[in-house]
Design an enzyme around this catalytic site. Structure first.
Site, PDB file in Angstrom:
ATOM      1  N   VAL A 185       0.841  -1.198   0.000  1.00  0.00           N
ATOM      2  CA  VAL A 185       0.000   0.000   0.000  1.00  0.00           C
ATOM      3  C   VAL A 185       0.878   1.251   0.000  1.00  0.00           C
ATOM      4  CG1 VAL A 185      -1.745   1.296   1.305  1.00  0.00           C
ATOM      5  CG2 VAL A 185      -1.819  -1.218   1.260  1.00  0.00           C
ATOM      6  N   CYS A 186       0.535   2.186  -0.870  1.00  0.00           N
ATOM      7  CA  CYS A 186       1.202   3.486  -0.931  1.00  0.00           C
ATOM      8  C   CYS A 186       0.266   4.501  -0.272  1.00  0.00           C
ATOM      9  CB  CYS A 186       1.469   3.861  -2.393  1.00  0.00           C
ATOM     10  SG  CYS A 186       2.257   5.463  -2.605  1.00  0.00           S
ATOM     11  N   LEU A 187       0.575   4.851   0.968  1.00  0.00           N
ATOM     12  CA  LEU A 187      -0.259   5.748   1.753  1.00  0.00           C
ATOM     13  C   LEU A 187       0.656   6.586   2.638  1.00  0.00           C
ATOM     14  CD1 LEU A 187      -3.196   6.497   2.626  1.00  0.00           C
ATOM     15  CD2 LEU A 187      -3.016   4.697   4.346  1.00  0.00           C
TER      16      LEU A 187
END
Length: 163
Positions: free
Chosen positions: A92-94
């Site tokens: 996840v890119c957060l």
């Protein structure tokens, strides 16, 4: 595991058991010998009602390091998960999971899972991680909705709703 990471993750587990969002699951993995791996959590994020994600229960792994909470965990969906902000590997890119952007040691497991839940329905166009998901989201909303609903059906199976 370091004492700080162990203590914090035990507190997180206790807090989660007392108060967590309906339909969400987060718990440390049990090893074959019956011991608990506090650095590796199995989670489930339900698709929000009245969205294209509804009906799916999305499996997610949280992997913590011995440096936690000084460093964030890694959050991963299954490989090939379709979303503009999820790498092909499932990572996840957060911002709240990025030590150079939004990570703070005060961020909780609950906040991480709620942030990922929000991201599913509201992708961040400024930080794409997956070219296909990004392109389809920007150029063909109908196709994007169709692919997400297909994925929701894939993860609606009973085996994904419980751990």
């Amino acid at each position: 595991m370091s004492g700080v990471a162990q203590q914090r993750l035990q507190q997180e587990r206790k807090a989660w058991r007392k108060d967590h969002p309906f339909g969400f699951v987060a718990k440390p993995r049990t090893l074959p010998d019956g011991s608990v791996d506090m650095l590796h959590w199995d989670c489930r994020i339900p698709g929000k009602t009245n969205t294209i994600w509804e009906g799916g229960v999305y499996p997610l792994e949280l992997r913590f390091t011995n440096d936690y909470p000084s460093s964030p965990p890694t959050a991963k969906f299954p490989k090939g998960f379709f979303h503009p902000n999820i790498y092909e590997s499932g990572t996840v890119c957060l911002s709240i999971l990025n030590p150079e952007k939004g990570w703070r040691p005060s961020v909780t497991v609950k906040q991480i899972l709620m942030g990922i839940s929000d991201l599913l329905n509201d992708p961040n166009n400024d930080d794409p991680a997956q070219q296909l998901g990004y392109d389809v989201f920007r150029k063909d909303k109908a196709k994007y909705a169709r692919l997400v609903k297909q994925q929701a059906r894939k993860y609606s199976d009973e085996k994904y709703s419980t751990i």
